[in-house]
Design an enzyme around this catalytic site. Structure first.
Site, PDB file in Angstrom:
ATOM      1  N   SER A 174       0.830  -1.262   0.010  1.00  0.00           N
ATOM      2  CA  SER A 174      -0.030   0.002  -0.018  1.00  0.00           C
ATOM      3  C   SER A 174       0.926   1.341   0.070  1.00  0.00           C
ATOM      4  CB  SER A 174      -0.940  -0.081   1.184  1.00  0.00           C
ATOM      5  OG  SER A 174      -1.867  -1.166   1.161  1.00  0.00           O
TER       6      SER A 174
ATOM      7  N   GLU B   7     -12.938   2.550  -3.911  1.00  0.00           N
ATOM      8  CA  GLU B   7     -12.886   0.937  -3.828  1.00  0.00           C
ATOM      9  C   GLU B   7     -13.094   0.557  -2.387  1.00  0.00           C
ATOM     10  OE1 GLU B   7      -9.003  -2.061  -4.301  1.00  0.00           O
ATOM     11  OE2 GLU B   7      -8.657  -0.173  -4.466  1.00  0.00           O
TER      12      GLU B   7
ATOM     13  N   ARG C 107     -32.450 -28.938   8.525  1.00  0.00           N
ATOM     14  CA  ARG C 107     -31.679 -29.775   9.139  1.00  0.00           C
ATOM     15  C   ARG C 107     -32.278 -30.226  10.653  1.00  0.00           C
ATOM     16  NH1 ARG C 107     -27.944 -33.959   8.361  1.00  0.00           N
ATOM     17  NH2 ARG C 107     -26.501 -33.937   9.752  1.00  0.00           N
TER      18      ARG C 107
ATOM     19  N   GLY D 126      -7.225  -3.279  -0.871  1.00  0.00           N
ATOM     20  CA  GLY D 126      -7.487  -1.801  -0.672  1.00  0.00           C
ATOM     21  C   GLY D 126      -6.948  -1.178   0.269  1.00  0.00           C
ATOM     22  N   GLY D 127      -5.871  -1.756   0.846  1.00  0.00           N
ATOM     23  CA  GLY D 127      -5.114  -1.439   2.212  1.00  0.00           C
ATOM     24  C   GLY D 127      -5.477  -2.241   3.341  1.00  0.00           C
TER      25      GLY D 127
ATOM     26  N   GLU E 238      -4.494  -2.731   9.272  1.00  0.00           N
ATOM     27  CA  GLU E 238      -3.489  -2.046  10.019  1.00  0.00           C
ATOM     28  C   GLU E 238      -3.276  -0.509   9.271  1.00  0.00           C
ATOM     29  OE1 GLU E 238      -2.777  -6.496  10.641  1.00  0.00           O
ATOM     30  OE2 GLU E 238      -2.819  -5.065   8.918  1.00  0.00           O
TER      31      GLU E 238
END
Length: 380
Positions: free
Chosen positions: A135, A243, A269, A364-365, A368
């Site tokens: 990034s 984004e 189920r 997109g980063g 952190e």
């Protein structure tokens, strides 16, 4: 699923159109495409034919201009019903590849690139990330030098969505001094001599082809420069806001898909003579999942509305992306738990979503990076 406060009858009609397309053209084929490792180009053309591929792009170049910017979020939300993040990443890679060209490119460049991509005849990709930088866009190493009527590109990019199939790549390269002021953007044709591509084998997003790109003395025509030389950094940053909103929308939509599958399974189920949904522990899990989804969906809708009003809430978008992707990890994990052994088998939507959760918190980063960017924006 509750309607967003901004949703009108027109939005709902468009949503139903995308929902039908997803159910009829995507859901029956998605497992085969996952096995193939890529989407067929014909899907891009089909998506363009029903009006969802060019949403939000200028009509003059073959796009579909809409009254507001909520329509692309509806596309993402409905495509999520197929339970494949790779589908969205690859089919909609034009959503990150084309905006810099639309915002900064010359009319001639737009006419050269946009019509074929918006018609689904060609694929667009964004090539920013590098093997050494992630990034850290301001310090990218791929460089371009002017040589007469061309720029000569050298360097490499990695983790490029649609990188193997792309006919056009929006590439960031250094043309000036160190730092953000020396970066330019180029629309690079996929058949340029000197371009090499290597496919990457991934844990998730299997139907989305992902590549490392190598530029070795690639001669790109000078008129493929997007905007002004050394002024590409702003275009990259503007792209990131959209984004990140889209990635958060994908996280919310996929979480809803996993919840719906788990709920349906719990109702069908039976264990020890009763449906799973009658077990208190399962009902509580489902409520917790829906609570988490509703919270992030509300945050998403609020920030989408603020962006529509012309705001650029960068810190909040970073926090939304982190919150939505963390929520997806929680919900997908619980969905697989409810599904039990069935949730561990290929072909189960929740199994695929569970494998794909991490890519959204990285793309997109990374989370952190998002925290640090938000802190700086907030003056912390």
């Amino acid at each position: 699923m509750m309607s967003a406060f901004w949703e009108t009858d027109e939005h709902r009609a468009f949503r139903e159109q995308v929902r039908r397309f997803t159910a009829e053209q995507i859901v029956p084929q998605i497992d085969a495409w996952e096995a193939d490792g890529e989407l067929p180009l014909s899907l891009h053309e089909q998506a363009a034919d029903v009006g969802l591929l060019g949403v939000g792009f200028p009509e003059a170049y073959g796009g579909l201009e809409t009254p507001d910017s909520f329509y692309p979020l509806i596309v993402i939300d409905e495509l999520c019903r197929a339970g494949s993040g790779g589908l969205i990443a690859s089919l909609l890679s034009l959503g990150i590849g084309l905006p810099p060209i639309v915002a900064l490119g010359s009319d001639a460049l737009k006419r050269r690139v946009l019509p074929d991509v918006l018609a689904g005849r060609k694929v667009s990709a964004l090539a920013i990330t590098e093997p050494s930088g992630g990034s850290d866009v301001a310090n990218l190493k791929t460089h371009a030098r002017r040589d007469g009527d061309h720029y000569v590109l050298n360097g490499s990019k990695t983790f490029i969505t649609s990188g193997m199939r792309a006919h056009w790549m929006t590439v960031a390269a250094r043309t000036g001094d160190a730092g953000m002021q020396g970066i330019s953007l180029f629309a690079v044709p996929g058949d340029v001599p000197g371009l090499g591509r290597t496919s990457l084998d991934k844990m998730g997003w299997r139907c989305s082809d992902t590549a490392t790109l190598y530029f070795e003395d690639c001669r790109v025509p000078a008129d493929c420069l997007i905007g002004q030389e050394n002024a590409g950094f702003l275009g990259i940053m503007r792209n990131f806001n959209g984004e990140r909103l889209a990635l958060a929308a994908q996280a919310v939509g996929l979480a809803q898909c996993a919840y719906d599958e788990a709920l349906d399974w719990a109702r069908q189920r039976e264990t020890f003579g009763r449906p799973l949904s009658q077990r208190q522990v399962i009902r509580h899990k489902l409520v917790d999942m829906l609570t988490a989804i509703a919270s992030q969906r509300a945050h998403l809708n609020e920030l989408a509305w603020r962006c529509e009003q012309g705001e650029a809430p960068i810190a909040e978008l970073c926090m939304l992306k982190n919150g939505a992707t963390a929520m997806l990890e929680q919900v997908a994990g619980e969905a697989v738990q409810i599904l039990g052994g069935a949730g561990y088998l290929r072909g189960c939507r929740s199994e695929r979503i569970f494998r794909e959760t991490k890519v959204l918190s990285i793309g997109g980063g990374a989370s952190e990076v998002m925290k640090d960017l938000a802190a700086r924006q907030l003056g912390l």
